[in-house]
Design a protein around this motif. Structure first.
Motif, PDB file in Angstrom:
ATOM      1  N   TYR B 158      74.979  33.188 -76.196  1.00  0.00           N
ATOM      2  CA  TYR B 158      74.528  32.318 -75.101  1.00  0.00           C
ATOM      3  C   TYR B 158      75.612  31.326 -74.704  1.00  0.00           C
ATOM      4  N   LEU B 159      76.305  30.782 -75.704  1.00  0.00           N
ATOM      5  CA  LEU B 159      77.324  29.761 -75.447  1.00  0.00           C
ATOM      6  C   LEU B 159      78.433  30.293 -74.546  1.00  0.00           C
ATOM      7  N   GLY B 164      71.098  34.724 -70.359  1.00  0.00           N
ATOM      8  CA  GLY B 164      70.701  35.994 -70.961  1.00  0.00           C
ATOM      9  C   GLY B 164      71.463  37.141 -70.331  1.00  0.00           C
ATOM     10  N   SER B 165      71.531  38.271 -71.011  1.00  0.00           N
ATOM     11  CA  SER B 165      72.293  39.418 -70.531  1.00  0.00           C
ATOM     12  C   SER B 165      71.801  40.653 -71.257  1.00  0.00           C
ATOM     13  N   LYS B 166      71.922  41.801 -70.631  1.00  0.00           N
ATOM     14  CA  LYS B 166      71.568  43.037 -71.333  1.00  0.00           C
ATOM     15  C   LYS B 166      72.666  43.439 -72.309  1.00  0.00           C
ATOM     16  N   ASP B 169      78.483  41.174 -72.496  1.00  0.00           N
ATOM     17  CA  ASP B 169      79.862  41.656 -72.576  1.00  0.00           C
ATOM     18  C   ASP B 169      80.880  40.545 -72.334  1.00  0.00           C
ATOM     19  N   THR B 170      80.475  39.474 -71.642  1.00  0.00           N
ATOM     20  CA  THR B 170      81.391  38.331 -71.523  1.00  0.00           C
ATOM     21  C   THR B 170      81.625  37.716 -72.901  1.00  0.00           C
ATOM     22  N   ALA B 171      80.544  37.588 -73.656  1.00  0.00           N
ATOM     23  CA  ALA B 171      80.661  37.028 -75.006  1.00  0.00           C
ATOM     24  C   ALA B 171      81.507  37.940 -75.897  1.00  0.00           C
ATOM     25  N   LYS B 172      81.240  39.242 -75.808  1.00  0.00           N
ATOM     26  CA  LYS B 172      82.022  40.166 -76.625  1.00  0.00           C
ATOM     27  C   LYS B 172      83.492  40.162 -76.209  1.00  0.00           C
ATOM     28  N   ALA B 173      83.727  40.142 -74.901  1.00  0.00           N
ATOM     29  CA  ALA B 173      85.115  40.135 -74.431  1.00  0.00           C
ATOM     30  C   ALA B 173      85.836  38.906 -74.968  1.00  0.00           C
TER      31      ALA B 173
END
Lengths: 349, 349
Positions: B158-159, B164-166, B169-173
Motif C-alpha cells: 500500500y505504501l 489497492g491493486s490486483k 506491480d508498482t510496489a513489486k517494481a
C-alpha cells in the motif's frame, strides 16, 4: 489444414507439445501483442478496441508485431475472450483504462434462459477466423499461430458480474442461488467454445489455449463443479491441434487438469516447477511461470530470474512464458531480454 | 495482563491455540464487525471511517456488535491495518466505497529514507490500546479479544502503490529496482509492528493475528525475501499471546510459516484441510477456510458446506473461520447459520 499455408520453419512449440526432446524450450508471452509495445499503443489511439479485434487486417498486424520486434517462438492471435459472449448476443463494452463491462449482465433465471446455443452464433465470430487465416499467411511460416478462448467459468464470471472484480461474488452468488441456470449458461458457453476453437483450428490456429483467468477464485470442490467438467468437454472435443489449459491460480487442481488430455498446463509464479511437476506427472508439458512484475526489474536481474526459471523446469516438456499477461508498463527491451535469455539457454548445468 | 479484567468465560479459542483437546472448534469471522451488519452501516453513515477507528467508544461498540448479534467465540478489535502507516507519518485516506488511498506514496529512495523508526511513532496508536482496554471491559469476559496488524509486505504494497491493486506491480517494481529502500521500509514497518502488537497485548488483546493480505501475489522465492523474514521477526518478538499468521494465497509457504513459532496459520478456500495439514505437520492450528461468497448461498447449503469444512479439518487444532473477510452483502442470518453450525457440531462422524 489449409494446404496453401506456408510451411513452418520454427516448429519448436509443436515439437515440445508433442512431447519430443528439444534443443531448448520454446518461449512466448501472454499478451505479447499488447500495450507495452509503442506501435500497439499507436493503433490503440487510432481505433477502438473492438475495431482492432474485428478488423482482420488490424488483428493480423498486431499479432505479427511482437514476432518482428521481440522474437518469441509463437504468435497468439490478437482477440479477446469476451467475443464469445458477444456471439451469444451479449453486449460487451471495452473502454481504454477501465476494463470490460457488460451493460446488461445476467441476473435472473429468465435472463439466463434467453441465452441459447444457436447455429448462427459461430458465424458472428467469422472475423476471428479471417484474422487467423490472414495471420498464418502473414507469418509466412516463421512461427506457429496460437488461437484461444476463455474458459466457461471465466466467461460466466463476466456474464453475471458485468465487469471485472476481485472476488466475482455476484457471479458466485448466482451460481449458488440459481444452480440450474448456471449449469445452462456454462453448457451453452462450452458448446460455442468447442465450435469456436475447432473453427479456429480449421482457419489456421496450430495450437489453442483456454484461459480460465478466474479459476483461482474457486475452492477445489467449486472447481470440480463449475470449471473442470466444462474444461474437460472442451479438451475432449477439440480436433486437430494440441490444447494448452491455463487456469490461473488453480494450483490445487493441476492433477485433475493433467487427466483431461490437454497437451500442456499453464501455471503462475506461485506454483514452483517442482510442485507442478509432482502434481501432473511426467508426460504433460508445463507452461509458465515468470512473474510479469519481475520484467520491471533491471535487465541483469530479468536475465538471472529467467535462467533460474529455466533451471527449475528443465529442457523438455516445458514452454517458457509468463505466469500471466505482460504488464503495459514493461519496457520492450526487458521483454526482449526474457525471450533472448530463453533462446540462448544451453540447458540445465 | 491487567488484573482488573473480568475473567474469561469462553476460553475455547485460547485452549485450541494452546493445542488442547477441545469439545468443538472455536469460530469467528474475519471482518465480523463490518458492513453486513445494519447497525454497523448506521454508524458508517454517521462517522467517517477513521473517526470510527480512532474513537475508542465507537471501536468498542463496533467490536462487541457481532458478539451480541452473531455469537462467535472471539471478538476482533475494530481497526485497520493501515493505521501503522499513519503512525509512520504517512497520510492515509479511506472513503466509503473506494478503498484506501495514500496521496503521497513512496516512490523514491529519498522518500523511503524519510520513513524511520522513531520512539514517538507508537504513541500515535494509543487510541487502539485504549479501544482494546475498553473492549475487554465491555466484553466482560464473554469471549477473548483478538488484536491485529498488517504484515510488513502488505503494508509495503500500500505504501508504494498508494492504493489497492490486483497486481501491486508498482510496489513489486520498487522492490526490484530499489532493494535497499525496500528492505529499509520492511524493517521499519516490522519494528513498529512488533511494538504495536506487544502494546496491544499489554492493553488487553489475548490473541494477535497478522494479516499478509497480498502475500499471495508473491512467488515462493519472493516470499522468502520480502515476507517471511519479517513475519519471523514479528512472531519471535511477540510476548504474552499466541500469534495467528494469515498470509492469504500463500499456500506454497505454509510449511515455512509453520516453523516460525506461530500458534496458528490461516488458510483460504483454495487450500484444502488435507493439503494444509500435510504441509504444516501435526502440532500447529489451522484457521479458515470457508469461501466468503459461499455465505451468499441459501441457508441449508451454508449449513451443509460448513459441516463439510468441519468434517475435513476435524475437531482439534482448528479454528473455524472464513478464508477471507465477510462480504458486505451477506445477510446476517447467513453469517449466524455459519456460526451456529460450528457451535452445534458434534465432531467427525
Amino acid at each position: 489444414m489449409n494446404p496453401a499455408f506456408p510451411s513452418l520453419q520454427n516448429d519448436l512449440l509443436l515439437r515440445t507439445l508433442a512431447g519430443q526432446t528439444v534443443e531448448r524450450p520454446p518461449v512466448w508471452m501472454m499478451r505479447q501483442a499488447g500495450r507495452y509495445l509503442p506501435d500497439y499503443r499507436a493503433l490503440q489511439a487510432q481505433y477502438p478496441f473492438f475495431t482492432r479485434v474485428q478488423t482482420p487486417e488490424l488483428a493480423t498486424q498486431i499479432t505479427v508485431m511482437p514476432i518482428d520486434q521481440i522474437g518469441p517462438d509463437a504468435a497468439i492471435i490478437f482477440s479477446d475472450i469476451l467475443v464469445v459472449l458477444q456471439a451469444l448476443g451479449v453486449e460487451v463494452l471495452m473502454e481504454t483504462g477501465s476494463g470490460p463491462s457488460i451493460p446488461q449482465p445476467v441476473r435472473s433465471a429468465a435472463a439466463a434462459k434467453a441465452i441459447q446455443s444457436r447455429p448462427e452464433n459461430i458465424a458472428k465470430l467469422s472475423y476471428v477466423m479471417e484474422a487467423l487465416t490472414m495471420t498464418r499467411m502473414a507469418l509466412n511460416g516463421r512461427v506457429p499461430l496460437i488461437g484461444f478462448a476463455g474458459a466457461p467459468w471465466t466467461l460466466f464470471c463476466y456474464l453475471i458480474e458485468g465487469k471485472g472484480s476481485k472476488t466475482f461474488d455476484t457471479a458466485k452468488a448466482f451460481a449458488f442461488q440459481e444452480p440450474e441456470s448456471a449449469q445452462h449458461l456454462l453448457s451453452v458457453i462450452t458448446d460455442l467454445t468447442i465450435d469456436y476453437l475447432n473453427a479456429q483450428i480449421q482457419a489456421g490456429a496450430q495450437v489453442v489455449q483456454v484461459f480460465d483467468s478466474w479459476a483461482g477464485l474457486l475452492s477445489p470442490a467449486q472447481f470440480e463443479q463449475w470449471a473442470l467438467p466444462y474444461l474437460q468437454a472442451i479438451v475432449s472435443n477439440i480436433q486437430g491441434a494440441p490444447v494448452i489449459l491455463f487456469a490461473k491460480g488453480s494450483w490445487y487442481a493441476l492433477s485433475e487438469m493433467a487427466q483431461t488430455g490437454a497437451a500442456a498446463l499453464g501455471i503462475d509464479w506461485t506454483t514452483s516447477a517442482a510442485f507442478a511437476r509432482a502434481a501432473v506427472g511426467s508426460f504433460i508439458c508445463l507452461q509458465g511461470n515468470f512473474d510479469p512484475a519481475n520484467l520491471l526489474a533491471p535487465i541483469p536481474e530479468v536475465i538471472l530470474a529467467t535462467r533460474e526459471m529455466l533451471d527449475s523446469f528443465g529442457n523438455d516438456l516445458y514452454i517458457a512464458n509468463l505466469g500471466h499477461g505482460i504488464l503495459p508498463n514493461v519496457p520492450p527491451d526487458h521483454a526482449r531480454a526474457f525471450v533472448d535469455t530463453v533462446k540462448a539457454w544451453e540447458g540445465v548445468v
